[in-house]
Motif scaffolding. Structure first.
Motif, PDB file in Angstrom:
ATOM      1  N   ARG A 116      65.148  14.443  86.425  1.00 16.03           N
ATOM      2  CA  ARG A 116      66.283  14.195  86.023  1.00 16.03           C
ATOM      3  C   ARG A 116      66.594  14.407  84.395  1.00 16.03           C
ATOM      4  NH1 ARG A 116      66.751   7.622  85.759  1.00 16.03           N
ATOM      5  NH2 ARG A 116      64.796   7.253  84.044  1.00 16.03           N
ATOM      6  N   GLU A 117      65.458  14.883  83.824  1.00 14.13           N
ATOM      7  CA  GLU A 117      65.684  15.316  82.426  1.00 14.13           C
ATOM      8  C   GLU A 117      65.714  16.924  82.238  1.00 14.13           C
ATOM      9  OE1 GLU A 117      66.086  12.925  80.241  1.00 14.13           O
ATOM     10  OE2 GLU A 117      65.310  11.316  81.394  1.00 14.13           O
ATOM     11  N   THR A 118      65.369  17.611  83.459  1.00 14.58           N
ATOM     12  CA  THR A 118      65.210  19.040  83.192  1.00 14.58           C
ATOM     13  C   THR A 118      66.330  19.772  82.810  1.00 14.58           C
ATOM     14  OG1 THR A 118      63.735  18.897  84.776  1.00 14.58           O
ATOM     15  CG2 THR A 118      64.136  21.091  84.584  1.00 14.58           C
ATOM     16  N   LEU A 129      69.564  22.585  76.597  1.00 12.25           N
ATOM     17  CA  LEU A 129      69.417  22.616  75.138  1.00 12.25           C
ATOM     18  C   LEU A 129      68.863  23.873  74.827  1.00 12.25           C
ATOM     19  CD1 LEU A 129      68.773  21.367  72.171  1.00 12.25           C
ATOM     20  CD2 LEU A 129      66.732  20.384  73.006  1.00 12.25           C
ATOM     21  N   MET A 130      67.758  24.369  75.431  1.00 13.74           N
ATOM     22  CA  MET A 130      66.757  25.618  75.228  1.00 13.74           C
ATOM     23  C   MET A 130      67.926  26.829  75.176  1.00 13.74           C
ATOM     24  SD  MET A 130      63.368  25.290  77.312  1.00 13.74           S
ATOM     25  CE  MET A 130      62.129  23.769  77.162  1.00 13.74           C
ATOM     26  N   LYS A 131      68.985  26.818  76.160  1.00 13.38           N
ATOM     27  CA  LYS A 131      69.440  28.031  76.466  1.00 13.38           C
ATOM     28  C   LYS A 131      70.571  28.089  75.318  1.00 13.38           C
ATOM     29  CE  LYS A 131      68.461  29.268  81.241  1.00 13.38           C
ATOM     30  NZ  LYS A 131      69.165  29.624  82.511  1.00 13.38           N
ATOM     31  N   PHE A 135      58.133  19.766  75.014  1.00 14.43           N
ATOM     32  CA  PHE A 135      59.067  19.902  76.005  1.00 14.43           C
ATOM     33  C   PHE A 135      58.141  19.734  77.207  1.00 14.43           C
ATOM     34  CE2 PHE A 135      61.490  22.143  73.024  1.00 14.43           C
ATOM     35  CZ  PHE A 135      62.753  21.336  72.917  1.00 14.43           C
ATOM     36  N   SER A 136      57.052  19.753  77.592  1.00 14.28           N
ATOM     37  CA  SER A 136      56.291  19.203  78.719  1.00 14.28           C
ATOM     38  C   SER A 136      56.342  17.837  78.979  1.00 14.28           C
ATOM     39  CB  SER A 136      54.766  19.804  78.772  1.00 14.28           C
ATOM     40  OG  SER A 136      54.683  21.138  78.914  1.00 14.28           O
ATOM     41  N   HIS A 191      59.716  12.233  80.325  1.00 18.03           N
ATOM     42  CA  HIS A 191      59.750  11.240  79.386  1.00 18.03           C
ATOM     43  C   HIS A 191      61.260  11.231  78.791  1.00 18.03           C
ATOM     44  CE1 HIS A 191      55.764   9.769  80.455  1.00 18.03           C
ATOM     45  NE2 HIS A 191      55.514  10.836  79.826  1.00 18.03           N
ATOM     46  N   GLY A 192      61.856  12.214  79.047  1.00 20.24           N
ATOM     47  CA  GLY A 192      63.191  12.688  78.267  1.00 20.24           C
ATOM     48  C   GLY A 192      63.034  12.927  76.716  1.00 20.24           C
TER      49      GLY A 192
END
Length: 542
Positions: free
Chosen positions: A195-197, A203-205, A512-513, A518-519
Motif C-alpha cells: 500500500r506504500e508503493t 515521489l520518485m517520478k 526506499f526498499s 514500512h512507509g
C-alpha cells in the motif's frame, strides 16, 4: 521500534582511535568530539572570527532551497543564519540516484539530531546543513542502487543508464526522463507491491520530472524527505557559492606550494603515529579543479605553471588568479579544499563525516591554520543496521547475535558450515546393511537348499528387508536435505539483509526498499528515534 547501541570496531584504525578518544589520533584534531567544553570553546572562536557574508549566504540558500521545493521549516532555519549567534552542523554526500545507500539518510538524520541537541544544550541557534557534492564527476559511484533478489538470498545491482561524455559532474549531468522512469519501474517491480508503493512511485517520478540534473533530483528527494525536519541543502556548484568562495580560491592559488607542503608534512606525522596514509598527497598537487567546457579537470603544479592532469591545458598563476576574479564558477574544490570551502562559507560548529572523511580531516589542522581558520569539531557519523521481523526471527533460530554478523560473520559461517556434515547415522545404516547380509544371507541360502521351490520367495524376502532399511535411510536423508536447505537459505538471507557483499547494510541497501514495506513515515520515526550520538553502532528492530 527498538534501538540497541553496540560498540563495534571501525575498519579505519585512525577513525576508530579518534572515536575512542585515544591521544594518538586526537593530536591531529582541534577538539575532542565528545566533551561539552569543546563546543563552548569552538563558539568562542567563531564569535571572535565573524562570518561577514551571512546575509548573502542566507539569500543564496533561500533561493536554492525554494527552487528545490524545500519545506518552510528549512527556509525558517536559513533565516536564522542571518543572526550572529547562529551556527551550523554540516556534512554531505554525493548525489546518489534515489538518495543512494542508507548511510546518506543516516548522515542527514545525524545532522538534524545533533543540531537539536546542541541547540538545547548550548542555548544557541544551530542549523543542520547538508552539503550536496554535486560536482563529483565519478558518475559510476552514484548511478546505481542495490536491492534484494526475489528469494532475498542476495543483492542485485540496478544501474540507471545516463548518457554522458567526458568527466561531467552530477550538477551538469542532464536527466533523461525516460531513463529515470525505466529505472524507477525496474526498482519497484523487483519489490513486492504494498500500500506504500504508489506514494513512493509518485515521489520518485514527481521529483525527477521537476529536475534538470542528477544533482537536482537528489536535492528534491532530500528536501521531500527531510525538509519538514529543518534540513537546509546547499549544492557545491551554485553560482552564489562560487562568488562567496572567490577570496578563498585566490588564497589557495597564492599559497598553493605552502598548502601542498603542509599536507605532505601532515602525512608524515600520521605515519609516524603508526597510521596508514589516508590521502594521496604530494608537493605538486594544486588541490583544485578547473572547468574546461563541461569537463571538471584536476590541476597540478609543474614548475612555475599549472596544468590539467590530462596535460591538455596550462596556466600561469596570474592567469588562474585572473580567471578566479572573472569566472569563479570555472573553479571547483577537491576533497582537501572542500573542507576549507565549508569552513569559509559557514559558521561551522561541527562537521559530521564517515570513517574515511574523519581520517582525511586528520591532515587539515595545519592547513586551516595557515589560512586563518580552525578545524571545527569533527564528529564521526552514526552507523545503523535495520533489522526487520523475519530477519530477527532467523537470527534467533540460528542463535546468531547481530554483532557477530557485523564483525566476524565469515568466521562464524565457516564454523557453521563445518557442522553441517552428513549425519553419522549414514555410517550406521551401512553397518546395518552389512550385518543383515552377514546374518540373514546364510539363512536364505539354507532355506533354498532345503526347498529350491522357495528360492524366489526367499530372495524377495531378503531384498524387501534390505529395501526397508534403504527406505528409512532415504527418508532420513530427505529430511536432512530439507532442513539443510532451510538453514542455508536462512543464512543467505541474513547475509543479504545485514551484510550484503561483505559490507554493512548501510553501504549497499536503499532506504526506499524499507520504505516500501514500512512507509515513508519510517524516516520520520528514525529522525525522532533516541539514537546515541556517541559513535556507537545503532541496531534498529523494525
Amino acid at each position: 521500534m527498538i534501538i540497541k547501541s553496540v560498540s563495534l570496531p571501525l575498519a579505519n584504525r585512525l577513525a576508530h582511535d579518534y572515536q575512542q578518544g585515544k591521544a594518538d589520533a586526537l593530536q591531529f584534531f582541534q577538539y575532542h568530539p565528545y566533551r561539552s567544553e569543546s563546543y563552548q570553546e569552538r563558539i568562542r572562536w567563531l564569535n571572535a572570527h565573524s562570518c561577514l557574508h551571512r546575509d548573502r549566504l542566507a539569500d543564496g540558500l533561500s533561493h536554492y532551497n525554494t527552487q528545490m521545493g524545500n519545506h518552510p521549516n528549512a527556509l525558517a532555519q536559513i533565516d536564522k543564519l542571518r543572526q550572529s549567534d547562529t551556527y551550523v552542523v554540516i556534512g554531505g554526500q554525493q548525489a546518489g540516484v534515489l538518495t543512494g545507500p542508507l548511510y546518506t539518510i543516516y548522515k542527514a538524520i545525524h545532522l538534524i539530531q545533533t543540531a537539536r541537541k546542541l541547540q538545547e544544550d548550548l542555548q544557541v541557534q544551530v542549523v543542520p546543513v547538508f552539503w550536496i557534492a554535486g560536482e563529483d564527476h565519478d558518475i559510476d559511484e552514484i548511478d546505481h542502487l542495490y536491492w534484494l533478489t526475489d528469494d532475498e538470498t542476495a543483492v542485485f545491482k540496478g544501474k540507471i543508464e545516463w548518457n554522458r561524455k567526458g568527466r561531467v559532474s552530477a550538477s551538469h549531468l542532464k536527466l533523461e526522463q525516460a531513463a529515470c522512469h525505466q529505472f524507477i519501474e525496474r526498482f519497484l517491480q523487483d519489490h513486492t507491491e504494498t500500500r506504500e508503493t504508489t506514494a513512493i512511485r509518485d515521489l520518485m517520478k514527481r521529483t525527477a520530472a521537476e529536475s534538470e540534473t542528477a544533482a537536482d533530483w537528489f536535492a528534491r528527494l532530500m528536501a521531500a524527505l527531510f525538509g519538514k525536519h529543518g534540513l537546509v541543502l546547499v549544492e557545491s556548484s551554485l553560482p552564489f557559492v562560487r562568488e562567496l568562495e572567490k577570496p578563498l580560491f585566490q588564497r589557495l592559488i597564492e599559497q598553493n606550494e605552502q598548502i601542498a607542503q603542509l599536507l605532505v608534512e601532515s602525512e608524515a606525522r600520521i605515519e609516524e603515529a603508526g597510521y596508514q596514509p589516508q590521502l594521496q598527497v604530494d608537493a605538486n598537487q594544486a588541490n583544485l579543479f578547473i572547468y574546461e567546457g563541461q569537463e571538471r579537470l584536476l590541476l597540478e603544479r609543474v614548475g612555475e605553471r599549472y596544468r590539467t592532469k590530462d596535460r591538455r591545458h596550462s596556466y600561469t598563476r596570474d592567469e588562474l588568479l585572473a580567471l578566479v576574479d572573472a569566472e569563479p564558477q570555472r573553479f571547483s574544490a577537491n576533497v582537501v579544499s572542500r573542507s576549507l570551502m565549508q569552513e569559509h562559507l559557514f559558521p561551522t560548529l561541527a562537521f559530521i563525516g564517515g570513517q574515511a572523511e574523519v581520517a582525511y580531516w586528520a591532515y587539515y589542522r595545519q592547513m586551516f591554520a595557515a589560512l586563518g581558520y580552525q578545524l571545527p569539531i569533527v564528529l564521526p557519523r552514526m552507523s545503523v543496521t535495520l533489522i526487520e521481523g523475519a530477519i530477527a526471527r532467523q537470527l534467533n533460530q540460528l542463535e546468531l547475535p547481530v554483532e557477530t554478523v557485523l564483525t566476524r560473520f565469515s568466521v562464524w559461517k565457516e564454523d557453521w558450515q563445518s557442522q553441517q556434515e552428513p549425519d553419522p547415522l549414514g555410517e550406521r545404516f551401512a553397518e546395518t546393511k552389512t550385518a543383515l547380509e552377514k546374518l540373514y544371507r546364510p539363512l536364505v541360502d539354507e532355506v533354498i537348499e532345503r526347498d529350491p521351490g522357495l528360492r524366489e520367495l526367499a530372495e524377495k524376502n531378503f531384498d524387501k528387508l534390505l529395501a526397508q532399511v534403504a527406505f528409512l535411510e532415504d527418508r532420513l536423508n530427505r529430511s536432512d536435505r530439507r532442513r539443510e536447505d532451510v538453514s542455508h537459505t536462512r543464512v543467505k538471507r541474513i547475509e543479504a539483509a545485514l551484510l550484503p557483499e561483505g559490507v554493512w547494510q548501510e553501504r549497499k541497501r536503499s532506504f526506499f526498499s524499507f520504505a516500501n514495506k514500512h512507509g515513508l513515515s519510517l524516516l520520520d520515526r528514525l529522525v525522532q528515534a533516541p539514537f546515541a550520538l556517541d559513535g556507537s553502532h545503532q541496531i534498529v528492530y523494525l
